[in-house]
Design a protein around this motif. Structure first.
Motif, PDB file in Angstrom:
ATOM      1  N   ASP A 193       0.837  -1.197   0.000  1.00 38.51           N
ATOM      2  CA  ASP A 193       0.000   0.000   0.000  1.00 38.51           C
ATOM      3  C   ASP A 193       0.874   1.249   0.000  1.00 38.51           C
ATOM      4  OD1 ASP A 193      -2.126   1.710   0.159  1.00 38.51           O
ATOM      5  OD2 ASP A 193      -2.403   1.475   2.327  1.00 38.51           O
ATOM      6  N   VAL A 194       0.875   1.980  -1.109  1.00 42.28           N
ATOM      7  CA  VAL A 194       1.542   3.278  -1.191  1.00 42.28           C
ATOM      8  C   VAL A 194       0.533   4.281  -1.726  1.00 42.28           C
ATOM      9  CG1 VAL A 194       3.886   2.367  -1.465  1.00 42.28           C
ATOM     10  CG2 VAL A 194       2.465   2.724  -3.478  1.00 42.28           C
ATOM     11  N   PRO A 195       0.680   5.565  -1.383  1.00 41.11           N
ATOM     12  CA  PRO A 195      -0.380   6.533  -1.701  1.00 41.11           C
ATOM     13  C   PRO A 195      -0.468   6.937  -3.160  1.00 41.11           C
ATOM     14  CG  PRO A 195       1.411   7.596  -0.507  1.00 41.11           C
ATOM     15  CD  PRO A 195       1.684   6.133  -0.466  1.00 41.11           C
ATOM     16  N   ALA A 196       0.588   6.729  -3.936  1.00 40.05           N
ATOM     17  CA  ALA A 196       0.568   7.164  -5.333  1.00 40.05           C
ATOM     18  C   ALA A 196       1.569   6.345  -6.128  1.00 40.05           C
ATOM     19  CB  ALA A 196       0.897   8.659  -5.435  1.00 40.05           C
ATOM     20  N   ALA A 197       1.462   6.432  -7.434  1.00 39.40           N
ATOM     21  CA  ALA A 197       2.437   5.782  -8.307  1.00 39.40           C
ATOM     22  C   ALA A 197       3.656   6.685  -8.423  1.00 39.40           C
ATOM     23  CB  ALA A 197       1.829   5.529  -9.684  1.00 39.40           C
ATOM     24  N   THR A 198       4.760   6.280  -7.814  1.00 37.95           N
ATOM     25  CA  THR A 198       6.013   7.018  -7.927  1.00 37.95           C
ATOM     26  C   THR A 198       7.010   6.197  -8.735  1.00 37.95           C
ATOM     27  OG1 THR A 198       6.819   6.116  -5.828  1.00 37.95           O
ATOM     28  CG2 THR A 198       5.652   8.219  -5.752  1.00 37.95           C
TER      29      THR A 198
ATOM     30  N   PHE B 143      12.261  -0.648   0.353  1.00 40.18           N
ATOM     31  CA  PHE B 143      11.745   0.065  -0.812  1.00 40.18           C
ATOM     32  C   PHE B 143      11.962   1.573  -0.634  1.00 40.18           C
ATOM     33  CE2 PHE B 143       9.295  -3.789  -0.161  1.00 40.18           C
ATOM     34  CZ  PHE B 143       9.406  -4.400  -1.394  1.00 40.18           C
ATOM     35  N   MET B 144      12.083   2.288  -1.755  1.00 42.64           N
ATOM     36  CA  MET B 144      12.285   3.739  -1.741  1.00 42.64           C
ATOM     37  C   MET B 144      11.091   4.417  -2.410  1.00 42.64           C
ATOM     38  SD  MET B 144      16.375   4.047  -2.653  1.00 42.64           S
ATOM     39  CE  MET B 144      16.289   3.030  -4.151  1.00 42.64           C
ATOM     40  N   ASP B 145      10.257   5.047  -1.605  1.00 40.96           N
ATOM     41  CA  ASP B 145       9.091   5.787  -2.102  1.00 40.96           C
ATOM     42  C   ASP B 145       9.471   7.267  -2.134  1.00 40.96           C
ATOM     43  OD1 ASP B 145       6.501   6.213  -2.982  1.00 40.96           O
ATOM     44  OD2 ASP B 145       5.674   6.359  -0.951  1.00 40.96           O
TER      45      ASP B 145
ATOM     46  N   GLY C 135       7.012  14.106  -0.268  1.00 42.95           N
ATOM     47  CA  GLY C 135       7.837  13.530   0.787  1.00 42.95           C
ATOM     48  C   GLY C 135       8.671  12.369   0.273  1.00 42.95           C
ATOM     49  N   ALA C 136       9.480  11.802   1.155  1.00 46.00           N
ATOM     50  CA  ALA C 136      10.349  10.678   0.800  1.00 46.00           C
ATOM     51  C   ALA C 136      10.441   9.752   2.001  1.00 46.00           C
ATOM     52  CB  ALA C 136      11.738  11.176   0.393  1.00 46.00           C
ATOM     53  N   ARG C 137      10.469   8.448   1.742  1.00 42.95           N
ATOM     54  CA  ARG C 137      10.501   7.501   2.841  1.00 42.95           C
ATOM     55  C   ARG C 137      11.047   6.160   2.375  1.00 42.95           C
ATOM     56  NH1 ARG C 137       4.279   5.531   3.663  1.00 42.95           N
ATOM     57  NH2 ARG C 137       3.881   4.955   1.503  1.00 42.95           N
ATOM     58  N   LEU C 138      11.530   5.402   3.329  1.00 45.03           N
ATOM     59  CA  LEU C 138      12.026   4.052   3.106  1.00 45.03           C
ATOM     60  C   LEU C 138      11.069   3.070   3.772  1.00 45.03           C
ATOM     61  CD1 LEU C 138      15.817   4.604   3.925  1.00 45.03           C
ATOM     62  CD2 LEU C 138      14.670   4.792   1.702  1.00 45.03           C
ATOM     63  N   GLY C 139      10.721   2.001   3.060  1.00 48.30           N
ATOM     64  CA  GLY C 139       9.822   0.987   3.585  1.00 48.30           C
ATOM     65  C   GLY C 139      10.574  -0.300   3.861  1.00 48.30           C
ATOM     66  N   VAL C 140      10.550  -0.769   5.115  1.00 47.06           N
ATOM     67  CA  VAL C 140      11.324  -1.937   5.541  1.00 47.06           C
ATOM     68  C   VAL C 140      10.386  -3.117   5.747  1.00 47.06           C
ATOM     69  CG1 VAL C 140      12.939  -2.845   7.251  1.00 47.06           C
ATOM     70  CG2 VAL C 140      12.988  -0.403   6.664  1.00 47.06           C
TER      71      VAL C 140
ATOM     72  N   GLU D 278       3.996  -6.502   8.153  1.00 46.50           N
ATOM     73  CA  GLU D 278       3.986  -5.050   8.152  1.00 46.50           C
ATOM     74  C   GLU D 278       5.193  -4.477   7.426  1.00 46.50           C
ATOM     75  OE1 GLU D 278       4.259  -1.307  11.335  1.00 46.50           O
ATOM     76  OE2 GLU D 278       4.587  -3.381  11.998  1.00 46.50           O
ATOM     77  N   VAL D 279       4.977  -3.397   6.671  1.00 49.40           N
ATOM     78  CA  VAL D 279       6.056  -2.587   6.110  1.00 49.40           C
ATOM     79  C   VAL D 279       6.206  -1.348   6.987  1.00 49.40           C
ATOM     80  CG1 VAL D 279       6.911  -1.324   4.114  1.00 49.40           C
ATOM     81  CG2 VAL D 279       5.558  -3.404   3.772  1.00 49.40           C
ATOM     82  N   ARG D 280       7.398  -1.135   7.557  1.00 43.36           N
ATOM     83  CA  ARG D 280       7.653   0.062   8.364  1.00 43.36           C
ATOM     84  C   ARG D 280       8.179   1.164   7.459  1.00 43.36           C
ATOM     85  NH1 ARG D 280      11.004  -0.347  13.786  1.00 43.36           N
ATOM     86  NH2 ARG D 280      10.290   1.840  13.811  1.00 43.36           N
ATOM     87  N   TRP D 281       7.485   2.285   7.431  1.00 41.92           N
ATOM     88  CA  TRP D 281       7.884   3.408   6.598  1.00 41.92           C
ATOM     89  C   TRP D 281       8.572   4.460   7.450  1.00 41.92           C
ATOM     90  CZ3 TRP D 281       7.858   2.841   1.540  1.00 41.92           C
ATOM     91  CH2 TRP D 281       6.989   1.914   0.954  1.00 41.92           C
ATOM     92  N   LEU D 282       9.797   4.832   7.034  1.00 39.88           N
ATOM     93  CA  LEU D 282      10.624   5.785   7.780  1.00 39.88           C
ATOM     94  C   LEU D 282      10.949   6.979   6.885  1.00 39.88           C
ATOM     95  CD1 LEU D 282      13.080   3.154   9.287  1.00 39.88           C
ATOM     96  CD2 LEU D 282      10.987   4.022  10.305  1.00 39.88           C
ATOM     97  N   ALA D 283      10.712   8.191   7.388  1.00 38.32           N
ATOM     98  CA  ALA D 283      10.892   9.410   6.596  1.00 38.32           C
ATOM     99  C   ALA D 283      12.368   9.723   6.392  1.00 38.32           C
ATOM    100  CB  ALA D 283      10.199  10.582   7.280  1.00 38.32           C
ATOM    101  N   ILE D 284      12.698  10.240   5.206  1.00 41.77           N
ATOM    102  CA  ILE D 284      14.020  10.781   4.900  1.00 41.77           C
ATOM    103  C   ILE D 284      13.827  12.122   4.202  1.00 41.77           C
ATOM    104  CG2 ILE D 284      15.169   8.541   4.746  1.00 41.77           C
ATOM    105  CD1 ILE D 284      14.938   8.757   1.688  1.00 41.77           C
TER     106      ILE D 284
END
Length: 449
Positions: free
Chosen positions: A205-210, A224-226, A247-252, A261-267
């Motif tokens: 689940d990601v909010p948009a196609a990047t 993953f790199m969103d 924004g930018a985030r890494l999904g672990v 669960e995918v943990r999303w961390l902001a960068i």
């Protein structure tokens, strides 16, 4: 008043940067044998060096990323450069003009240009582009790099496939993803086992196609790199726009819990086309190396950065390693996802960047030391792939790259000792045709008997 007609080529009639100079396609498929060599080809090297890249068959394309795929291969054997050949990949787009989206907006995942990478897994050599299925090509000894056809993992793959899959050196599994589309899910994680069977396909689940060109693999995680290159259907040509507000985030994601669960961390907002490597550092830390752009707005340039994820605190430390410009980071792939001491980066021009002194850099990621080899005025290297000298991961080996010489409008295959790149080439193989600038390739040793 009398005027003299100008003989200068107008700016509007000049080809765009991605079709000019050595970005311009070549017109012919060639085969040549017993290539001239300066220096000595390491006798341990038996196999193909194959690199992929865009080469539009009609000599025109709206963007560098969109040209038909062409592979350029040099066969090394017995200390000799036995042959060179270049071949278009016979996709359905190349052969019949079939496009990835039909008039009703339906995606045809077997249609694409297969122009970005070459990888081998489970006995198949795959030409990849991230918008469609891969195409298998034949790299067996005595064959001509012919196209076999599209590969959809026996009908199990129902999304496109990244051009940057990761093979785990411990399990032999192939990890990859597909992204994009006009409706969710915009991202799907896939895993094939060592035999090449697709065993996991998990929507995320990601909010948009990047635009997600690459990702990371460690012994215990997939990351993953969103990043804020967001799909823009109204944009002509490349359908993505830089939007730092996204924004930018890494999904672990844990490898042992692929549906968890995918943990999303902001960068900080940035863009990354290519990762170098990643590895776990203890129970709660993950270290990632990337070639990072501060923005993807036509002005930023890439530098090697280190990201350190702290899972305990949910934070990411970000640091630039040095100020050498570089892209196409590569390493000994037998250490993918594990601690690796050395990485290699290419400094070269891109479409519209102007002249950049061509060089290869070798990073010691433990000490911070950087070794460099400059190819000289007008000589520009492509990405350099690592070819091991023996069966010790992280041990000695060679860097193999195509180098374009602007003064002669020709190209060479150049081999350097990875442990002493500053010494210059150990072998330079003269090619019968220039090799246009392209994307990614690999050393493909002959399979063991």
């Amino acid at each position: 008043m009398t005027t003299t007609p100008s003989t200068a080529v107008s700016e509007s009639s000049a080809p765009p940067p991605h079709l000019a100079g050595n970005f311009a396609p070549v017109a012919d498929e060639l085969t040549a044998y017993d290539l001239p060599v300066t220096g000595t080809v390491p006798p341990e090297l038996t196999g193909w060096y194959v690199r992929n890249g865009p080469n539009p068959q009609d000599a025109d394309s709206p963007h560098w990323f969109f040209g038909d795929g062409m592979v350029h291969g040099v066969r090394l054997e017995g200390g000799r450069a036995r042959s060179y050949r270049n071949r278009w990949i016979r996709t359905s787009t190349f052969v019949d003009g079939i496009r990835g989206v039909d008039a009703q907006g339906r995606r045809n995942l077997a249609a694409g240009v297969a122009n970005t990478h070459i990888v081998r897994h489970a006995g198949r050599t795959l030409a990849l582009v991230e918008s469609s299925f891969p195409y298998e090509i034949d790299c067996r000894p005595g064959h001509e790099l012919e196209t076999v056809g599209p590969h959809d993992f026996g009908g199990r793959l129902t999304t496109n496939m990244t051009a940057h899959p990761k093979t785990c050196p411990t399990t032999g599994e192939l990890h990859f993803f597909g992204y994009g589309g006009s409706e969710p899910p915009y991202l799907t994680y896939h895993r094939a086992d060592a035999a090449g069977e697709l065993v996991i396909s998990r929507p995320l689940d990601v909010p948009a196609a990047t635009m997600m060109h690459d990702f990371h693999l460690t012994a215990r995680h997939v990351i993953f790199m969103d990043l804020p290159m967001v799909h823009d259907r109204n944009r002509a040509g490349m359908p993505y726009s830089w939007d730092p507000e996204y924004g930018a985030r890494l999904g672990v994601l844990r490898r042992d819990d692929p549906h968890g669960e995918v943990r999303w961390l902001a960068i900080d907002p940035c863009y990354v086309f290519h990762s170098l490597n990643a590895h776990d550092d203890g129970e709660h830390r993950i270290v990632l190396y990337v070639s990072r752009y501060a923005a993807l707005d036509g002005r930023a340039t890439p530098y090697l950065w280190r990201w350190t994820i702290d899972l305990a605190s949910g934070t990411v430390a970000e640091e630039q390693i040095d100020d050498h410009l570089g892209e196409f980071p590569r390493m000994d792939d037998r250490l993918a996802g594990q601690p690796a001491r050395f990485g290699h980066v290419t400094a070269a021009e891109g479409p519209g960047t102007g002249a950049i002194p061509g060089a290869l850099l070798r990073y010691d990621l433990q000490t911070g030391a950087v070794a460099r080899y400059g190819f000289g005025s007008g000589r520009t290297p492509s990405e350099a792939a690592f070819a091991p000298a023996d069966d010790r991961p992280g041990g000695p080996g060679w860097l193999i790259t195509y180098v374009y010489d602007a003064a002669t409008d020709t190209s060479d295959l150049v081999i350097l000792d990875a442990e002493d790149i500053a010494a210059g080439p150990v072998a330079t193989v003269s090619l019968p045709s220039r090799v246009p600038y392209g994307f990614h390739g690999n050393w493909l040793p002959d399979p063991a008997e």
